[in-house]
Write an enzyme that holds these catalytic residues in place. Structure first.
Site, PDB file in Angstrom:
ATOM      1  N   GLU A 501      31.044  42.516 -34.793  1.00  0.00           N
ATOM      2  CA  GLU A 501      30.366  43.685 -34.444  1.00  0.00           C
ATOM      3  C   GLU A 501      28.688  43.301 -34.206  1.00  0.00           C
ATOM      4  OE1 GLU A 501      30.792  46.387 -37.919  1.00  0.00           O
ATOM      5  OE2 GLU A 501      32.925  46.474 -37.528  1.00  0.00           O
ATOM      6  N   GLU A 583      39.709  44.069 -37.530  1.00  0.00           N
ATOM      7  CA  GLU A 583      39.247  44.644 -38.452  1.00  0.00           C
ATOM      8  C   GLU A 583      39.697  46.017 -38.544  1.00  0.00           C
ATOM      9  OE1 GLU A 583      35.187  43.286 -39.897  1.00  0.00           O
ATOM     10  OE2 GLU A 583      34.823  45.396 -40.836  1.00  0.00           O
TER      11      GLU A 583
HETATM   12  C1  GAL Z   1      32.623  46.731 -40.934  1.00  0.00           C
HETATM   13  C2  GAL Z   1      31.934  45.125 -40.838  1.00  0.00           C
HETATM   14  C3  GAL Z   1      32.397  44.596 -41.971  1.00  0.00           C
HETATM   15  C4  GAL Z   1      31.986  45.375 -43.532  1.00  0.00           C
HETATM   16  C5  GAL Z   1      32.813  46.833 -43.126  1.00  0.00           C
HETATM   17  C6  GAL Z   1      33.026  47.742 -44.297  1.00  0.00           C
HETATM   18  O1  GAL Z   1      31.762  47.539 -39.835  1.00  0.00           O
HETATM   19  O2  GAL Z   1      32.350  44.370 -39.940  1.00  0.00           O
HETATM   20  O3  GAL Z   1      31.406  43.440 -42.479  1.00  0.00           O
HETATM   21  O4  GAL Z   1      30.769  45.868 -43.395  1.00  0.00           O
HETATM   22  O5  GAL Z   1      32.429  47.506 -41.857  1.00  0.00           O
HETATM   23  O6  GAL Z   1      33.811  48.920 -43.934  1.00  0.00           O
END
Ligand code: GAL
Length: 897
Positions: A501, A583
């Site tokens: 991100e 993710e």
């Molecule tokens: C994402 C991020 C992670 C964590 C996650 C929590 O956007 O890449 O590191 O913060 O959100 O939902």
């Protein structure tokens, strides 16, 4: 006397004929008597911590024991990174291709008392590594945010240790290998600043040789952590293993081998090998390089005695002060391939490279490279193929902390996590968002996980005031090259991620940096593809165009409860690129905590009592339907993946709860995202993933628990996770209806109108019409006793590193867990040579320090982590007892092996 003189002369001759000999000869010339006197005296010195010598090359010795340590909350030495930087930058030289190499300044760095041999550290704490200075707490450390876990990770830490060198060591190259130190490590030997490496997740090497002297040496390491340097708990200190490597000046360089297996069939595989030999001596050296490949017996963990293949011997000459890379290729017959279970086996090989003085049998160095033979292909329509077999990516993202043990690395603690993930059917790991401990990849190789190896959470634009963006310009190339060289022989690594991100993904300049990083990756490892996790870059953007693999963070299932997957847009823009959810989910829940009413939707944004939250207790409902605004329930992720079958799979955020980032309740200590809580207890959705990822495991799991004295006569929905396709629920023996999975996008069975009465609920499930698995939940009576069980009842005693994880449950007289019990449980070793290391319960709001032997049960459970005292011999027994007021105590006996 004459015999002694002869011995001195012999030693002197040996030294003068070593590769560093010409240098010593130049320095001492005809005063060889003097040299030999010093050396003979030194070899008699009563070393309490010797660096043993060897005649056959390399030694790698743990340097974990015997450190002195002190932490300072205000800067004790007026040093700072910018002052030390000119002397630290040259450590990157082996990893810089572009630009000029960095010169060590000719003037002396600032002198610092803590690094001097004369400094009296006797009042400092004595400890062994790996060490995380912040994990002992207390919580609510001043100025440390909830995001960083409220533990005192900030400040300056000094570590000091004696290092005793023998005469023979002066003839060698001596390196300090640090697997990870948080952060801004600067290293001194005998008051001389050797160098340093700022990135706290990097492994790095510094050469001690020029500063080493015979006898006692003082090694001193300074670390510094700013507040606001991370979005999660970073840990603090030398939190991974540290090694001394002793080699002949002519040796295989750091990460000096690279093995690839470009063609594979059942009959044979080709292995290509590049070996880089460096010569730190002052004379050039002719060498013969011999490499043999051995299969590794996966049960014994040892290589077989006969080689599976032998590379042709390569002759080379390595110039003084230079290095030489040689290449070879070999065919391995009937190769045992590495691949992820259950479809394949993670077979491993090791290549043993021997560097010999040319034409002799004199071994200069021996270097082992564990590797696997496997092919990975990335298919835009069908996903990942390992050895030609499609493998759907069933992965989790995880941070590096090990719950109550903090960031201090422990192999058994990580292995326990991997075992649980494997039981769930997981086959993949993403090292979010930074390089893991080296042992992480060794375990992943052995257990057959596929790894998305990730290095950065930000580039030039930071996410917190003091994170990696401050040093990106000076260090990203060296960090990226050393990371890839360290990890590229691991068969488990199936792709690289060079960012998560990244703020620049949607702005300008991001694509150019992405291209630069991708080019670096390619030049170090052309065999794997690279990606970043993109949560905002759109299909067709300059940034996304650079990616080899389209890594979607949350966009894979659609950001927000009503959004659907953005993957079809990306598919249209990039028909030939593989797409996966780098993710996914970010589902929130607190183990064993159910909050009513229960949402009827498939996925709901968490927010207060009507949407799965208890803002007072700071818990999120374990019905596993709730997520932050950008996240989704597992069900919704599955639905979108099934609609878009070209998606190669997912990496769920997260496998385990971690310290810090306690969304949505910032005052808590730890996260709510884990499928498994911080103590390692499974939340309900463990079974939802297992139902999909391990469909052949006969499993049914009911939620919630069934002890609700305050809900008599109230609607209390019952949900079931199962790998079956049909299920019938019985409430106090009466059928509440038999249901079939309604459609391909139904992932749980729900009986949303069950009215609570004490008794029991039972589910009977069926697959293809045949009974498959059952589960029952009963109303528990009054809490009466404790039960205790160990994950392993045998424990290794020698080093004290092995751990046993003991789960204690509060139960009623019949053994039914009291699901809301919060009794204070005290763990103690009541006999035998063991210690309680930490305790936990998975409650994100519990601010009791982890070392406290008394821990309140949370939703009926508490965990005690036990180790044997270092040096305990096999056969001894350790009895661990748990007690709680008004409850019958429980014990478990561990045997030391
Ligand atoms: C994402 C991020 C992670 C964590 C996650 C929590 O956007 O890449 O590191 O913060 O959100 O939902």
């Amino acid at each position: 006397m004459f015999a002694m003189k002869k011995k001195r002369q012999a030693i002197c001759q040996k030294i003068y004929h070593s590769p560093r000999g010409p240098l010593l000869k130049m320095l001492f010339g005809q005063r060889s008597e003097y040299v030999s006197l010093i050396l003979v005296f030194a070899s008699w010195h009563p070393f309490h911590d010797p660096l043993p010598s060897t005649t056959s090359g390399r030694e790698r010795l743990s340097l974990n024991a015997g450190w002195k340590f002190s932490r300072f909350t205000t800067n004790p030495d007026r040093l700072q990174y910018n002052t030390l930087k000119p002397w630290m930058l040259p450590a990157a030289n082996d990893f810089l291709k572009s630009g000029t190499k960095r010169q060590r300044p000719s003037d002396a760095p600032p002198k610092v008392d803590y690094a001097q041999p004369s400094f009296d550290d006797s009042a400092w704490e004595s400890l062994n590594l790996p060490h995380d200075w912040a994990i002992k707490g207390p919580f609510n450390a001043p100025n440390v945010s909830g995001g960083m876990g409220r533990l005192p990770s900030n400040g300056v830490g000094w570590y000091r240790r004696n290092l005793t060198a023998k005469a023979d060591d002066l003839t060698k190259s001596i390196f300090l290998d640090v697997d990870g130190a948080m952060s801004y490590a600067a290293v001194w030997l005998n008051g001389n600043l050797v160098g340093g490496w700022p990135f706290g997740y990097a492994s790095f090497r510094l050469e001690l040789t020029p500063y080493l002297r015979v006898g006692d040496n003082t090694l001193a390491i300074r670390l510094e952590n700013a507040v606001q340097n991370s979005r999660w708990y970073p840990g603090a200190g030398i939190y991974r293993n540290v090694w001394i490597v002793k080699v002949n000046p002519v040796h295989v360089g750091q990460y000096g081998t690279y093995i690839t297996t470009p063609s594979i069939s059942a009959q044979s595989a080709t292995a290509n090998l590049a070996v880089t030999v460096e010569n730190k001596g002052s004379a050039s050296q002719d060498v013969d390089i011999v490499t043999k490949v051995y299969a590794v017996d996966s049960v014994a963990g040892k290589r077989l005695s006969d080689p599976a293949a032998t590379f042709a011997t390569v002759k080379s000459n390595v110039a003084a002060g230079g290095s030489q890379t040689v290449n070879g290729s070999v065919t391995i017959a009937n190769p045992l391939l590495w691949g992820p279970p259950p479809g394949q086996k993670p077979n491993l090989y090791t290549a043993v490279t021997t560097v010999l003085e040319a034409g002799t049998s004199n071994v200069l160095d021996t270097y082992e490279t564990p590797f696997g033979i496997r092919s990975v292909t990335y298919d835009a329509d069908k996903g990942i193929f390992v050895n030609g077999q499609k493998v759907y990516v069933q992965g989790t993202c995880n941070h590096h902390d090990l719950g109550s043990l903090g960031a201090a690395f422990n192999t058994r603690a990580l292995q326990r996590q991997f075992e649980m993930l494997k039981d769930m059917g997981s086959n993949a790991l993403r090292t979010s968002h930074n390089p893991p401990a080296p042992e992480f990849l060794e375990l992943a190789d052995k257990m057959g996980f596929m790894v998305l190896d990730e290095i950065f959470d930000c580039w030039s634009n930071g996410k917190t005031t003091n994170d990696f963006h401050l040093i990106f310009a000076d260090w990203h190339e060296a960090d990226l090259r050393s990371f890839v060289r360290r990890d590229r022989n691991h068969p488990s690594v199936i792709a690289w991620s060079y960012g998560n991100e990244i703020p620049e993904q949607s702005g300008t300049g991001g694509a150019a940096t992405a291209q630069e990083l991708k080019d670096i990756l390619r030049s170090e490892d052309p065999t794997r593809l690279g990606t970043t996790g993109m949560n905002s870059a759109s299909a067709g953007s300059a940034f996304a165009n650079v990616m080899d693999i389209i890594g979607l963070n949350y966009q894979g299932e659609g950001i927000g409860p009503s959004a659907s997957s953005a993957a079809p847009n990306f598919k249209k823009a990039y028909p030939n690129k593989m797409i996966w959810s780098s993710e996914s989910a970010s589902t929130l829940s607190t183990r064993g905590t159910y909050i009513f009413p229960v949402s009827s939707a498939i996925s709901t944004t968490a927010g207060g009592a009507t949407a799965g939250g208890n803002n007072t207790a700071q818990y999120v409902s374990a019905y596993d339907l709730y997520a932050p605004s950008w996240g989704s329930s597992p069900d919704k992720v599955f639905r979108e993946q099934d609609k878009n079958s070209f998606i190669a799979g997912e990496f769920v955020w997260t496998g385990f709860d971690y310290i810090g980032e306690p969304t949505p309740y910032d005052k808590s200590r730890s996260s709510y995202f884990g499928i498994i809580d911080l103590a390692g207890f499974k939340k309900d959705r463990f079974y939802l993933y297992q139902s999909r990822w391990a469909p052949n495991v006969k499993m049914a799991h009911i939620l919630p628990h069934w002890t609700w004295p305050d809900r008599l006569g109230q609607v209390t929905p019952v949900h079931v996770f199962t790998s079956a396709d049909e299920a019938e629920l019985f409430v106090n023996g009466k059928s509440a209806g038999r249901k079939k999975k309604a459609s391909s996008s139904t992932y749980r069975f729900r009986w949303d109108d069950v009215v609570y009465q004490p008794g029991d609920i039972k589910v009977v499930t069926y697959k293809n019409g045949a009974e498959w698995a059952t589960d029952t939940k009963k109303t528990a009576g009054d809490a009466a006793k404790l039960t205790a069980s160990a994950d392993r009842t045998t424990i290794k005693g020698a080093t004290g590193e092995d751990l046993s994880f003991i789960t204690v449950a509060v139960t009623d007289a019949s053994g039914e867990v009291s699901p809301r019990a919060s009794d204070a449980i005290t763990f103690a070793v009541t006999s035998g040579p063991g210690q309680i290391v930490t305790t936990d319960n998975g409650d994100p709001t519990d601010m009791t320090v982890f070392q406290n032997p008394t821990r309140k049960a949370f939703s009926g459970l508490a965990l005690g982590i036990v180790r044997a005292n270092p040096g305990t011999t096999a056969g001894q027994k350790i009895v661990v007892t748990a007690t709680a007021a008004g409850l019958t105590a429980a014990s478990v006996t561990l045997e030391v092996v």
